[in-house]
Scaffold this active site. Structure first.
Site, PDB file in Angstrom:
ATOM      1  N   HIS A  93      11.550   0.285   4.881  1.00 52.08           N
ATOM      2  CA  HIS A  93      10.371  -0.495   4.521  1.00 52.08           C
ATOM      3  C   HIS A  93      10.361  -0.843   3.032  1.00 52.08           C
ATOM      4  CE1 HIS A  93       6.431  -2.165   4.952  1.00 52.08           C
ATOM      5  NE2 HIS A  93       5.901  -1.330   4.082  1.00 52.08           N
ATOM      6  N   TRP A 120       0.866  -1.194   0.000  1.00 52.78           N
ATOM      7  CA  TRP A 120       0.000   0.000   0.000  1.00 52.78           C
ATOM      8  C   TRP A 120       0.890   1.229   0.000  1.00 52.78           C
ATOM      9  CZ3 TRP A 120      -0.530   4.330   2.979  1.00 52.78           C
ATOM     10  CH2 TRP A 120      -1.740   5.031   2.896  1.00 52.78           C
ATOM     11  N   MET A 167       1.504  -4.629   2.952  1.00 52.22           N
ATOM     12  CA  MET A 167       0.100  -5.011   3.049  1.00 52.22           C
ATOM     13  C   MET A 167      -0.156  -6.350   2.386  1.00 52.22           C
ATOM     14  SD  MET A 167      -3.272  -2.988   1.688  1.00 52.22           S
ATOM     15  CE  MET A 167      -4.896  -3.747   1.980  1.00 52.22           C
TER      16      MET A 167
END
Length: 276
Positions: A256, A33, A99
């Site tokens: 991330h 996401w 996600m």
């Protein structure tokens, strides 16, 4: 030759997907996401070169896929099932980034492992991000989740401009180029407004702790030790511990968005696991 066809999702929604149509074992890449299937650009080529059939797709409401009424993980995992069944994919490796790790976990518990060879959690959101009385190790405070949702709803463009640098940063160090940063912001801004908000709710509040024990196929957990969005200690480490047979690769200094910032190291771990 790469094709860009569409397939019907679980709720009659149209899903856009990309298929290298190679002859090797299929690898299905599930994006994070608020991105779309193009976010896997650094992985598709190396996988295809190794002979894998590589499939990416846009989650409902993202990229070129139609929005739908539901964005809970049961619906999202049902889209994965529709894709695998529609293409009659077997002996599949599912790779879920961020996600997308939730789709992997829910797909296994809801639809079984009959079509699967292995799975990979890449900076995945399981087992449960939200910190609650019953989940004290969750890395996402409720107040933080509410503030993010409020900012996204108030001014989505400003939110994505503020959120994306942290996606790719290890501490204060931005780990991608300015062009890569701008491209990610542009992709994010193209997401459907309702889908972006609903999926933020889904990945932030869904508990996957009962899904993970369903996993018996070979499993790899890849995570950056400098992930400030989905911190390793509250997510990847706990997922690895919950799946007793899983392997763990922690990439030093990776944020991330490690599939872009540390694509070389990520791909090396990915291909090593797939070659076994």
């Amino acid at each position: 030759m790469i094709s860009m066809p569409q397939i019907t999702g679980a709720d009659g929604n149209t899903l856009n997907y990309q298929d290298t149509a190679g002859e090797g074992r299929p690898v299905v890449l599930i994006h994070g996401w608020p991105l779309d299937g193009t976010s896997w650009a650094n992985q598709v080529g190396p996988l295809a070169e190794k002979g894998h059939r590589v499939i990416t797709y846009d989650r409902r409401g993202f990229g070129a896929s139609e929005p739908a009424a539901r964005y809970d993980y049961d619906a999202l995992a049902a889209d994965v099932a529709a894709l695998l069944e529609g293409l009659d994919l077997k002996d599949v490796t599912l790779v879920g980034f961020s996600m997308g790790g939730g789709e992997v976990a829910r797909y296994v518990s809801a639809h079984g492992e009959q079509r699967l060879h292995s799975i990979i959690f890449a900076a995945g959101v399981p087992p449960f991000l939200l910190k609650t009385d019953g989940n004290p190790d969750g890395p996402l405070e409720e107040a933080q989740a509410n503030e993010m949702k409020s900012q996204l709803t108030a001014d989505r463009n400003a939110f994505f401009e503020g959120f994306t640098p942290g996606f790719y940063s290890a501490g204060d160090q931005l780990c991608v180029s300015e062009d890569q940063l701008k491209e990610t912001i542009a992709v994010s801004c193209r997401s459907n407004e309702a889908a972006a908000v609903a999926c933020m709710d889904a990945f932030g509040t869904t508990d996957f702790r009962e899904d993970l024990p369903s996993i018996t196929v070979p499993t790899l957990v890849i995570h950056g030790d400098s992930d400030g969005v989905v911190p390793f200690e509250g997510s990847g480490q706990r997922t690895h511990e919950a799946i007793g047979h899983s392997e763990l690769v922690v990439i030093e200094g990776a944020p991330h968005g490690l599939i872009v910032s540390h694509a070389g190291e990520f791909n090396s771990a990915l291909l090593d696991f797939l070659d076994r």
